[in-house]
Design a protein around this motif. Structure first.
Motif, short mmCIF file in Angstrom:
data_model
loop_
_atom_site.label_atom_id
_atom_site.label_comp_id
_atom_site.label_asym_id
_atom_site.label_seq_id
_atom_site.Cartn_x
_atom_site.Cartn_y
_atom_site.Cartn_z
N UNK A 254 108.71 31.17 -60.20
CA UNK A 254 109.86 31.78 -59.35
C UNK A 254 111.05 31.72 -58.28
N UNK A 255 110.22 30.14 -57.73
CA UNK A 255 111.39 29.83 -56.62
C UNK A 255 111.62 28.66 -57.13
N UNK A 256 111.61 27.74 -58.52
CA UNK A 256 111.44 26.51 -59.03
C UNK A 256 111.58 27.47 -60.59
N UNK A 257 113.14 27.18 -60.26
CA UNK A 257 113.30 27.38 -61.68
C UNK A 257 113.42 26.39 -63.05
N UNK A 258 112.61 26.01 -64.31
CA UNK A 258 112.15 25.61 -64.91
C UNK A 258 113.77 25.62 -66.46
N UNK A 259 114.18 24.22 -66.12
CA UNK A 259 115.45 24.30 -66.77
C UNK A 259 115.26 23.86 -68.93
N UNK A 260 113.88 23.41 -68.18
CA UNK A 260 112.91 22.46 -69.46
C UNK A 260 112.65 21.32 -69.00
N UNK A 261 111.85 20.72 -70.37
CA UNK A 261 111.14 19.60 -69.93
C UNK A 261 111.87 18.52 -71.21
N UNK A 262 110.74 17.47 -70.53
CA UNK A 262 111.81 16.36 -71.27
C UNK A 262 109.87 15.66 -71.36
N UNK A 263 109.28 14.63 -73.20
CA UNK A 263 108.81 13.61 -73.11
C UNK A 263 109.28 12.55 -73.13
N UNK A 264 109.32 11.77 -72.48
CA UNK A 264 109.62 10.16 -71.63
C UNK A 264 109.02 9.01 -73.06
N UNK A 265 109.54 8.98 -73.89
CA UNK A 265 109.31 7.75 -74.80
C UNK A 265 108.95 6.24 -74.50
N UNK A 266 108.88 5.46 -75.39
CA UNK A 266 108.29 4.11 -74.63
C UNK A 266 109.71 3.54 -74.17
N UNK A 267 110.11 2.73 -73.40
CA UNK A 267 110.98 2.31 -72.87
C UNK A 267 111.51 2.96 -71.88
N UNK A 268 111.07 4.22 -71.91
CA UNK A 268 111.63 5.28 -70.72
C UNK A 268 113.11 5.85 -71.78
N UNK A 269 112.83 5.51 -72.81
CA UNK A 269 114.30 6.28 -73.81
C UNK A 269 113.75 7.60 -73.80
#
Length: 213
Positions: A149-164
């Protein structure tokens, strides 16, 4: 200036409301102006929570550009009722995810914060202070799912091979959206009480009206 956190019961703040009372010949000090601002800020934040709750109000979309995630301008409200405004001309609008490893699930959050601009430093030079405070939000990234509630989640990302990062690796299901705290009203009972839609959607309900008292 510190605005004390309010607890809400319904739409009423627990602490008594006190505002500055001005009159002729009054000698105003720094604290008086701070209290004046705090009064308006406190009531506005209480209204924010009572009306919207906390979460994203509009905008704040995340977009991919290589290992950089950019955020569009928008507004959110945190659990203290503070407006988190990311302006179009904001100096902070990107997440750099280059430091994470393949397989990491990274949560992207935005939080209320303040900053100062060198252009706003007191021009008189008498004190080393600033004449303005910028309410500039803080963009953070973490593998820990923070959504208190103090930090609002905008989304999440999964890092693929090679940081792509590709479009499929961006998950918007964790976005916290602010919603009305008052159920939609679909009618009025004989005793004058409001009748809220049980499922929150008035379009799903039909109200029968009797012409007899």
């Amino acid at each position: 200036m510190t605005v004390p956190e309010d607890k809400l019961v319904g739409e009423i703040t627990v602490r008594e409301v006190k505002r500055v009372n001005y009159f002729d010949t009054q000698f105003l000090q720094e604290a008086d102006f701070q209290d004046e601002q705090a009064y308006h800020i406190r009531l506005r934040r209480a209204n924010n929570l009572a009306t919207h709750g906390w979460g994203i109000i509009a905008g704040l979309e995340i977009k991919k550009d290589g290992t950089i995630i950019s955020v569009t301008h928008g507004i959110a409200i945190d659990k203290l009722g503070r407006e988190i405004i990311l302006a179009e001309d904001s100096a902070t609008k990107n997440y750099d995810l280059s430091g994470f490893n393949a397989g990491d699930v990274v949560f992207l959050t935005i939080a209320y914060d303040t900053a100062t601009d060198e252009a706003d430093r007191n021009p008189s030079g008498e004190t080393d202070k600033f004449i303005r405070t910028i309410e500039r939000p803080k963009l953070e990234k973490s593998t820990t799912p923070i959504n208190d509630g103090t930090a609002i989640v905008l989304g999440k990302v999964t890092i693929n091979a090679g940081g792509i990062i590709d479009a499929a690796s961006i998950d918007f299901s964790t976005r916290q959206i602010a919603r009305s705290q008052t159920p939609p009203i679909v009618g009025t009972a004989l005793n004058g009480a409001n009748l809220p839609a049980p499922d929150g959607n008035p379009a799903n309900w039909v109200i029968f009206v009797s012409l007899h008292k």
